[in-house]
Design a protein around this motif. Structure first.
Motif, short mmCIF file in Angstrom:
data_model
loop_
_atom_site.label_atom_id
_atom_site.label_comp_id
_atom_site.label_asym_id
_atom_site.label_seq_id
_atom_site.Cartn_x
_atom_site.Cartn_y
_atom_site.Cartn_z
N GLU A 162 2.22 1.81 -3.42
CA GLU A 162 1.17 2.32 -4.30
C GLU A 162 0.91 3.80 -4.05
O GLU A 162 0.70 4.60 -4.97
CB GLU A 162 -0.11 1.52 -4.10
CG GLU A 162 -0.02 0.09 -4.66
CD GLU A 162 -1.29 -0.69 -4.42
OE1 GLU A 162 -2.21 -0.13 -3.74
OE2 GLU A 162 -1.40 -1.83 -4.88
N PHE A 163 0.93 4.18 -2.74
CA PHE A 163 0.71 5.58 -2.38
C PHE A 163 1.82 6.47 -2.95
O PHE A 163 1.53 7.54 -3.53
CB PHE A 163 0.67 5.72 -0.85
CG PHE A 163 0.56 7.13 -0.37
CD1 PHE A 163 -0.65 7.80 -0.39
CD2 PHE A 163 1.70 7.80 0.07
CE1 PHE A 163 -0.73 9.11 0.04
CE2 PHE A 163 1.62 9.11 0.50
CZ PHE A 163 0.40 9.77 0.49
N ASN B 69 0.83 -1.21 0.00
CA ASN B 69 0.00 0.00 0.00
C ASN B 69 0.86 1.26 0.00
O ASN B 69 0.53 2.27 -0.64
CB ASN B 69 -0.91 0.01 1.22
CG ASN B 69 -1.98 -1.07 1.14
OD1 ASN B 69 -2.33 -1.52 0.04
ND2 ASN B 69 -2.49 -1.49 2.30
N THR C 163 3.75 5.87 -5.46
CA THR C 163 3.68 5.86 -6.93
C THR C 163 2.56 6.79 -7.42
O THR C 163 2.74 7.55 -8.39
CB THR C 163 3.43 4.43 -7.44
OG1 THR C 163 4.47 3.58 -6.96
CG2 THR C 163 3.42 4.41 -8.96
N LYS C 164 1.45 6.77 -6.70
CA LYS C 164 0.31 7.55 -7.12
C LYS C 164 0.55 9.05 -6.99
O LYS C 164 0.14 9.85 -7.82
CB LYS C 164 -0.91 7.13 -6.30
CG LYS C 164 -2.20 7.86 -6.70
CD LYS C 164 -3.39 7.32 -5.91
CE LYS C 164 -4.67 8.03 -6.30
NZ LYS C 164 -5.84 7.52 -5.53
N TYR C 165 1.27 9.45 -5.90
CA TYR C 165 1.46 10.87 -5.63
C TYR C 165 2.91 11.31 -5.78
O TYR C 165 3.33 12.31 -5.19
CB TYR C 165 0.99 11.21 -4.20
CG TYR C 165 -0.49 10.98 -4.00
CD1 TYR C 165 -1.43 11.91 -4.48
CD2 TYR C 165 -0.95 9.85 -3.34
CE1 TYR C 165 -2.78 11.71 -4.28
CE2 TYR C 165 -2.31 9.64 -3.15
CZ TYR C 165 -3.23 10.58 -3.62
OH TYR C 165 -4.58 10.37 -3.45
N ASN C 166 3.66 10.61 -6.61
CA ASN C 166 5.08 10.93 -6.76
C ASN C 166 5.30 12.32 -7.33
O ASN C 166 6.28 13.00 -6.99
CB ASN C 166 5.79 9.89 -7.61
CG ASN C 166 5.28 9.91 -9.06
OD1 ASN C 166 5.72 10.69 -9.89
ND2 ASN C 166 4.33 9.03 -9.35
#
Length: 287
Positions: A6-7, A3, A9-12
């Motif tokens: 993923e976090f 998780n 990666t999503k808000y990089n």
């Protein structure tokens, strides 16, 4: 863990944005004088608040100095009251004489402020270390007291420190008196509670009662007369039955002792030495 990955990666792109913003501000304020001055002016507000807090902390710790001053004042006032009480007995409202006695009293000794840096109360022969020594005018056999009463006698001195033989030491032996009664004895401690000591050699014909105050007798050059020692709790017969052994509650709290005064009674010591020399001289002539 998945998780978190993923976090990130999503808000990089947000993380990259924040890093770039911080970097740009650093470059802006570092290499541009105007923007740098604005920044430091704002920073001074924070610094000012920090200094304000620091000042408050310093003010709190300055209470130690105030306590030292009160400590000294208590000793002076205690001696003044004793001296003036004696003067009042022999005068009838002569304020000039009372003022003169007050002045003479304060000239008899000076006080050297000191802090207790090491102390024990649970041994048969306790010792105390003070942060003042030879360089500060401290000498062996000087008396030590605090605002509440007697502490002990200077036993050993180095350049910047001194060791005190406190009342709570089996080898301590200080001349004391029962206040307003005129009877004298010797203060000693035989272990046990740090607030209990004994006065021996009180004569059998002495009249006193529980609650009476014990003070220094002034029969030596170590302590001026009238410094509080403690209060009478119980009265016993001595082992030989020829005198009283008086249990007292010490006025000094040795378990919470921080600030003390070393008593420099040089003038009184000189007078006593001259008197002893005169007595020795007379004794030699008589022989």
């Amino acid at each position: 863990m998945r998780n978190l990955i993923e976090f990130l990666t999503k808000y990089n792109h947000w993380f990259v944005f924040v890093i770039l913003e911080v970097l740009s501000f650093v470059l802006l304020f570092r290499f541009n004088s105007y923007q740098g001055s604005v920044f430091f002016t704002s920073a001074n507000v924070v610094s000012g608040k920090v200094y304000e807090w620091s000042s408050a902390v310093n003010a709190f710790f300055s209470l130690t100095k105030i306590n030292q001053q009160l400590n000294t004042r208590n000793l002076y006032l205690e001696q003044t009251v004793n001296k003036l009480s004696e003067e009042i007995k022999t005068t009838k409202g002569d304020s000039t004489r009372l003022a003169r006695a007050h002045h003479e009293l304060l000239k008899e000794f000076k006080l050297i402020q000191a802090k207790v840096i090491s102390n024990s109360i649970d041994k048969p022969d306790n010792l105390m270390t003070l942060d003042k020594g030879r360089a500060d005018g401290v000498r062996k056999d000087m008396g030590v007291a605090c605002g509440n009463g007697i502490v002990g006698v200077v036993y050993m001195v180095s350049e910047h420190y001194s060791v005190v033989l406190p009342v709570l030491n089996s080898k301590s032996n200080i001349s004391v008196a029962i206040k307003k009664r005129g009877y004298y004895g010797h203060l000693s401690w035989s272990g046990g509670a740090s607030d209990i000591a004994y006065v021996t050699d009180i004569p059998r014909h002495a009249h006193f009662r529980i609650g009476d105050i014990i003070v220094t007798s002034g029969y030596s050059s170590i302590f001026p007369p009238g410094i509080v020692v403690g209060q009478v709790l119980h009265v016993y017969n001595s082992a030989d039955g020829l005198s009283y052994r008086v249990q007292i509650k010490l006025s000094t709290d040795f378990s919470n002792l921080r600030d003390v005064c070393i008593i420099d009674n040089t003038e009184l010591e000189e007078r006593i030495n001259i008197l002893r020399s005169a007595e020795d001289s007379l004794r030699i002539k008589q022989n």
